[in-house]
Design a protein around this motif. Structure first.
Motif, PDB file in Angstrom:
ATOM      1  N   PRO A   1       2.203 -11.619   5.851  1.00  0.00           N
ATOM      2  CA  PRO A   1       2.503 -10.738   4.196  1.00  0.00           C
ATOM      3  C   PRO A   1       2.469  -9.795   4.130  1.00  0.00           C
ATOM      4  N   VAL A   2       3.636  -8.937   4.283  1.00  0.00           N
ATOM      5  CA  VAL A   2       3.843  -7.135   3.681  1.00  0.00           C
ATOM      6  C   VAL A   2       2.888  -7.080   2.714  1.00  0.00           C
ATOM      7  N   PHE A   3       2.356  -6.036   2.417  1.00  0.00           N
ATOM      8  CA  PHE A   3       2.710  -5.043   1.293  1.00  0.00           C
ATOM      9  C   PHE A   3       2.176  -3.097   0.946  1.00  0.00           C
ATOM     10  N   ASP A   4       2.868  -2.928  -0.479  1.00  0.00           N
ATOM     11  CA  ASP A   4       3.371  -1.355  -0.166  1.00  0.00           C
ATOM     12  C   ASP A   4       2.153  -0.786  -0.687  1.00  0.00           C
ATOM     13  N   PRO A   5       0.839  -0.053   0.372  1.00  0.00           N
ATOM     14  CA  PRO A   5      -0.359   0.819  -0.533  1.00  0.00           C
ATOM     15  C   PRO A   5       0.028   1.146  -1.575  1.00  0.00           C
ATOM     16  N   ALA A   6       0.751   1.579  -1.988  1.00  0.00           N
ATOM     17  CA  ALA A   6       1.626   3.303  -3.246  1.00  0.00           C
ATOM     18  C   ALA A   6       1.197   1.910  -4.067  1.00  0.00           C
ATOM     19  N   ILE A   7       2.005   0.478  -4.026  1.00  0.00           N
ATOM     20  CA  ILE A   7       1.984   0.104  -5.178  1.00  0.00           C
ATOM     21  C   ILE A   7       0.477  -0.252  -5.682  1.00  0.00           C
ATOM     22  N   VAL A   8      -0.560  -0.834  -4.808  1.00  0.00           N
ATOM     23  CA  VAL A   8      -1.465  -1.007  -5.109  1.00  0.00           C
ATOM     24  C   VAL A   8      -1.944  -0.080  -5.485  1.00  0.00           C
TER      25      VAL A   8
END
Length: 323
Positions: free
Chosen positions: A12-19
């Protein structure tokens, strides 16, 4: 050993900025529940080993260390035999070390790993540092923060720049006449100086007054095509090589050469197909500074040893000789 999903196309793709935006201070609670964005991050890199190895508890969060906000993972298996403290290499982060974490957990060791400053989810200018001593300062603070949770003995395992940090740590402990908390040090393709050292120095001297960095070249530092492809897609990878980090590395080489020999006896594992570090010269210098060191050469292995092709990777894990 559970599959590490960081190399799969279907991850799955994740957004580093959100994390980064929802990171929480590290709390050692058996009842902490990861946020959805943290779960996406764990799943993307195969760091959700608590879901694959029965009895493992995974603590994740941030702590202040040497002026940086450091993203840290602690994995605790049932009845641990000790703790493996893992230090990743330059341009790397904890997410690329799922295979090594799983190996250590399978051997029933707790595992502590964090993103170095400027890497992964930790703070600091991307892929940059003023001095390698800052990495050592962070190591000291992270160990102090986790000390009550770390069962002994402690085993330090460093890949490339992580190996340099462990060597710098050993030099500092010698200068302070202080005991080393590590019962064993394992250095994987350790960095003293990189390959093509003369070219690196000339380019650095020419560029330093005019540019702050250059575009990064992704090297074929593993025989595993899936890993190489994943790294090029990895959203936590820096696409630039900062001149500032090369300045710090040059000081590290000079400092290393100026150090007196130590009594520490690290185990060094080195591939003979490594085109990232000047490994023959490095090993000669490591022998001078660590006369009791033990060195094992792995034919055909490249630089990123814990992410080599499966057969070579298992030989790397075996060569670590985790007791």
């Amino acid at each position: 050993m559970p599959a590490v999903r960081g190399s799969r196309e279907s991850a799955p793709v994740f957004d580093p900025a959100i994390v980064r935006g929802v990171l929480r201070p590290l709390e050692f609670s058996d009842f902490s529940v990861p946020t959805t964005s943290e779960q996406d991050y764990f799943s993307y890199y195969g760091l959700d080993l608590e879901n694959h190895i029965p009895g493992v508890v995974h603590h994740f969060g941030t702590l202040e260390a040497a002026g940086f906000c450091i993203a840290s993972h602690l994995y605790e298996p049932q009845r641990p035999r000790g703790t493996c403290v893992l230090l990743h290499g330059y341009f790397d982060h904890a997410g690329l070390f799922g295979k090594l974490i799983a190996h250590c957990l399978a051997k029933r060791y707790a595992v502590l790993i964090w993103d170095l400053p400027g890497h992964g989810l930790s703070s600091g200018p991307q892929a940059s540092i003023d001095s390698f001593e800052s990495y050592v300062d962070v190591l000291s603070d992270v160990l102090d923060h986790h000390a009550p949770r770390l069962p002994g003995p402690l085993l330090g395992i460093g890949q490339s720049t992580g190996g340099a940090v462990l060597m710098a740590w050993a030099f500092r402990r010698r200068r302070l006449a202080a005991a080393c908390p590590f019962a064993q040090l394992v250095l994987l393709a350790p960095l003293v100086r990189p390959a093509e050292w003369t070219k690196v120095r000339v380019m650095h001297t020419l560029l330093r007054p005019f540019r702050d960095g250059i575009e990064r070249t992704f090297m074929e530092n593993s025989g595993d095509p899936a890993f190489l492809g994943f790294v090029q897609r990895d959203p936590l990878q820096s696409r630039r090589l900062p001149v500032r980090w090369v300045s710090a590395m040059r000081r590290w080489v000079a400092d290393f050469l100026a150090e007196a020999p130590t009594e520490y006896a690290p185990k060094v594992i080195q591939g003979d197909a490594d085109a990232t570090v000047d490994w023959r010269w490095n090993l000669d210098q490591i022998r001078l500074k660590f006369p009791a060191t033990r060195i094992e050469i792995l034919p055909g292995a490249r630089h990123h040893l814990v992410n080599e092709a499966a057969g070579l990777r298992e030989r790397v894990f075996s060569a670590m000789e985790l007791p």
